[in-house]
Design an enzyme around this catalytic site. Structure first.
Site, PDB file in Angstrom:
ATOM      1  N   ASP A 285      31.214  39.574  32.806  1.00 36.75           N
ATOM      2  CA  ASP A 285      31.028  38.549  34.030  1.00 36.75           C
ATOM      3  C   ASP A 285      32.312  38.389  34.555  1.00 36.75           C
ATOM      4  O   ASP A 285      33.359  38.661  34.003  1.00 36.75           O
ATOM      5  CB  ASP A 285      30.403  37.292  33.371  1.00 36.75           C
ATOM      6  CG  ASP A 285      29.975  36.362  34.391  1.00 36.75           C
ATOM      7  OD1 ASP A 285      30.045  36.681  35.633  1.00 36.75           O
ATOM      8  OD2 ASP A 285      28.940  35.362  34.125  1.00 36.75           O
TER       9      ASP A 285
HETATM   10  C1  NOJ Z   1      29.508  34.584  37.685  1.00 36.52           C
HETATM   11  C2  NOJ Z   1      28.348  34.330  37.256  1.00 36.52           C
HETATM   12  O1  NOJ Z   1      28.283  33.753  35.996  1.00 36.52           O
HETATM   13  C3  NOJ Z   1      27.404  35.632  37.164  1.00 36.52           C
HETATM   14  O2  NOJ Z   1      26.183  35.170  37.018  1.00 36.52           O
HETATM   15  C4  NOJ Z   1      27.357  36.376  38.858  1.00 36.52           C
HETATM   16  O3  NOJ Z   1      26.547  37.637  38.715  1.00 36.52           O
HETATM   17  C5  NOJ Z   1      28.934  36.793  38.830  1.00 36.52           C
HETATM   18  N1  NOJ Z   1      29.848  35.810  39.123  1.00 36.52           N
HETATM   19  C6  NOJ Z   1      29.071  37.339  40.288  1.00 36.52           C
HETATM   20  O4  NOJ Z   1      28.973  36.774  41.079  1.00 36.52           O
END
Ligand code: NOJ
Length: 751
Positions: A285
């Protein structure tokens, strides 16, 4: 066709010719592993590091910088880049101008629709209808791929027991069985029948794992999850996503029992790779690799990169610890060439499987798929099926279209962006059909008296109240559209109290005083604690954030075009102090009962301590939730009868067929979601008081009945007890029912 479209179509034709001629990696087209190895053998370390580094397009400044990064093989994937011409140009640079011609894979958060927005995933879960959810994800994939997006960071399948957590909106609720069925549908919808189809996009099961259990419901917080809960609950939908062929997983932000998810060898290597044999890619993430320093798990960015690589995170999203440190980590032997090569294999495998080497470009014609009437109609159907009727006294609903006038009140009646919900980057509010618009279409402008009463959900100003009350007095019925603005749920948007925000409850109380029938329509991203509001009003529809077509879907139900059929995918609590409260809780040694409960106001002053119940309850909330998991009413009624079991005992590897009759005994055709629960009476560890093991959505015409049949296999009853996963012999209860709190009861034995 305008000239720009003509130009991009011509460009696409040219690109397709280039794609044919530039297939330097085309040998053995169907032999993905052979192609991966052949390409890997030609790659420099820099090119491998590039594949393992995902660039967020905003990070590099200009488009020229971005193209240079692609040309230099500095990045193998991009985040937040879309649009036919832009993607085709960047792909052209990747396949024509980079040394090895490796195509990019473009990722984006496509969570519950791309331009046609479906209800938030928690809402979709309330439909208990994997088929329509699969179709919704197919539509999302078709629209997103038409813009060059070939990888969605979804489905989000984090189980949670905490409605304070803002991301409760994004998942499928509290139950591992329901979430697993939906995870499968979502993956299959995204990835289509053939991965190489231009409309297929890679799914990403996230957030692996435990992210839905943050302490206090505060996003990103620490999680402590026992291994039985991890394996019996949290991991179930992830395993279902893997089995459905999900091409990627995302490692989460949280630490799990002290080990951050992006550095967790146990979950990533032992479970995902060794036990489940996952051969897709793992992406971190956003920033979760360097955040291991903040967690206090890595000394610096370099140490964090080493830990993530050794745990098996193949791609680093958005940050640069891999790019900056892989070379020196290799020199210092903190990571091995084998780890790097394995990660690159996983990435290339996904790109080959998706057909990106053979067909990297987007056909501009595909854009026609965006917001197609059939897609909007499907969005309306999904929104309609996701709405849950929580209360309906004295047939308050449905309303007659012949009604002389309705007062439409509330901050969500005409709030086009709010109804789209959280995690919706590409949906446009101007495409939303709001409830106000839909009601005006059904009744005509004159019969609808609209006074918002409150400008937005948190509004505390009461200056419009008298106008709202006057409108109510002039009308035959009042429909209050309340709930939460979209920004009160989603990533980072957690609440301590989960009541109706602002002065909504006060306004509802004023409207109730008029004596007119008051109907509540709640549009929210989480299950709100609305016990008082339910008590006060005549009917309550829980509509979540229903997406682009929320308005017409709600109108369909308000006027009885169809009967409501959604069921709660998560327990509704009486207040935040009751959290966590989920239906598959253990019994405890002292379960709360009606007889034992001593309500707080019933306790005499200076009562002796020993007179209290000494059972598991709260003095104020008691021992039951506001509404149980699986709950939902209909305009018609269903009667359950004739439970039968094909046998009263089975072996651990056997099966039993459970049958029941469900009759539509009311005055309207309708769908009922028939649920199958079991209880394992005694186990080597204590077992939940109920577990969902099957469900079926069936349409039954009024006056008719349907026979419903479930096959319960011994293996469906297996659980992890801390040491092994097995089905244990003993006595079991079984229920076929309309929600998790009641039902026809039977018993069987596993020998
Ligand atoms: C952070 C989020 O937790 C995740 O769900 C998301 O896919 C990513 N950012 C990319 O935007």
């Amino acid at each position: 066709m305008n000239s720009i479209k003509r130009l991009s179509t011509a460009l696409f034709a040219l690109l397709m010719i280039l794609a044919g001629s530039c297939s330097r990696n085309q040998a053995g087209k169907n032999d993905v592993e052979g192609r991966v190895e052949k390409l890997l053998a030609q790659m420099t370390l820099d090119e491998k590091i590039g594949q393992m580094s995902q660039l967020e397009v905003g990070m590099v400044g200009t488009e020229e910088n971005l193209k240079k990064a692609v040309r230099d093989g500095r990045c193998g994937s991009l985040l937040n880049c879309w649009g036919v011409e832009r993607v085709n140009e960047l792909q052209r640079v990747a396949v024509k101008e980079s040394r090895l011609g490796i195509p990019l894979i473009i990722g984006r958060d496509v969570i519950h629709g791309y331009r046609t927005i479906f209800p938030i995933p928690l809402g979709m879960a309330a439909s208990w209808d994997p088929e329509i959810v699969k179709k919704a994800f197919r539509i999302a994939a078709t629209e997103a791929s038409s813009q060059g997006i070939k990888w969605a960071f979804a489905p989000m399948i984090d189980i949670t027991w905490d409605p304070r957590w803002g991301r409760v909106a994004e998942g499928c609720g509290e139950d591992p069985y329901l979430a697993s069925a939906l995870a499968k549908a979502m993956v299959e919808g995204f990835q289509g029948d053939s991965l190489t189809d231009p409309t297929s996009i890679a799914a990403c099961a996230k957030h692996y794992c435990g992210y839905g259990f943050p302490e206090g419901g505060r996003d990103y917080n620490t999680t402590y999850i026992t291994e039985p809960v991890l394996r019996n609950v949290v991991l179930k939908p992830f395993k279902a996503a893997k089995d459905a062929g999900a091409l990627s997983f995302m490692s989460a932000f949280n630490d799990l029992d002290g080990v951050p998810a992006s550095g967790n060898e146990f979950t990533l290597k032992q479970i995902l790779r060794k036990e489940w044999k996952f051969d897709g890619l793992v992406v971190s993430d956003w920033g979760s690799v360097p955040e291991m320093v903040v967690h206090g798990y890595a000394t610096d960015a370099k140490d964090a990169a080493s830990k993530a690589i050794n745990a098996g995170v193949d791609i680093e999203m958005a940050t640069t610890t891999y790019f900056d440190n892989i070379k020196s980590l290799l020199e210092e032997k903190k990571i091995t060439q084998e780890e790097i090569d394995n990660s690159v294999r996983n990435i290339l495998r996904v790109k080959f499987k998706l057909g990106l080497f053979d067909n990297p470009f987007v056909n501009p014609e595909a854009q026609k798929s965006i917001l197609e009437p059939a897609s909007l109609e499907h969005a309306r159907k999904v929104a309609r099926e996701s709405i849950v009727l929580l209360k309906n006294v004295k047939n308050t609903l449905p309303l007659s279209t012949g009604i002389s006038s309705v007062a439409v009140i509330g901050p969500l009646a005409d709030s086009p962006r709010d109804q789209l919900g959280t995690w919706c980057f590409d949906g446009n509010a101007e495409n939303s059909v709001t409830p106000l618009k839909a009601l005006r279409e059904v009744l005509g402008d004159k019969k609808v008296i609209f006074v918002a009463g409150l400008t937005y959900s948190r509004d505390k100003k009461t200056d419009q109240f008298s106008k709202a009350v006057a409108a109510a007095k002039k009308s035959d019925a009042v429909i209050f559209f309340g709930g939460e603005e979209w920004i009160l749920t989603g990533e980072g948007q957690c609440r301590g109290e989960i009541n109706l925000p602002g002065a909504q409850s006060e306004l509802i109380a004023e409207l109730v005083k008029t004596g007119k029938p008051v109907i509540l329509v709640i549009m929210a991203g989480r299950p709100l604690a609305i016990g008082n509001e339910i008590d006060e009003t005549g009917a309550v529809l829980y509509a979540w954030h229903g997406g682009t077509m929320a308005g017409p879907a709600i109108a369909d139900l308000l006027f009885g075009k169809e009967s409501p059929s959604g069921k709660l995918p998560i327990t509704f609590v009486k207040g935040s102090g009751q959290i966590p409260f989920y239906y598959y809780r253990n019994n405890t040694g002292r379960p709360g009962t009606q007889q034992s409960w001593t309500p707080i106001d019933s306790i005499p002053v200076e009562n002796p301590q020993t007179s209290l119940g000494y059972k598991s309850f709260q003095l104020d909330y008691g021992f039951t939730p506001l509404l149980p998991f699986g709950y939902g009413l209909s305009y018609t009624t269903f009667a359950y009868s004739d439970l039968s079991l094909s046998a009263l005992s089975m072996k651990t590897d056997g099966s039993i067929v459970v049958k029941a009759k469900v009759a539509n005994t009311g005055n309207m055709d309708g769908d009922e979601i028939v649920q199958l629960y079991i209880r394992d009476r005694v186990g080597s560890i204590t077992r939940p008081i109920k577990e969902l093991k099957g469900f079926k959505r069936i349409h039954i015409k009024k006056g008719e009945s349907a026979d419903v049949e479930f096959t319960l296999k011994g293996e469906d009853l297996a659980f992890f007890n801390g040491k092994i996963t097995a089905t244990e012999p003993g006595k079991f209860d079984v229920w076929v029912s309309t929600n998790s709190d009641e039902g026809l009861h039977g018993e069987f034995v596993i020998e």
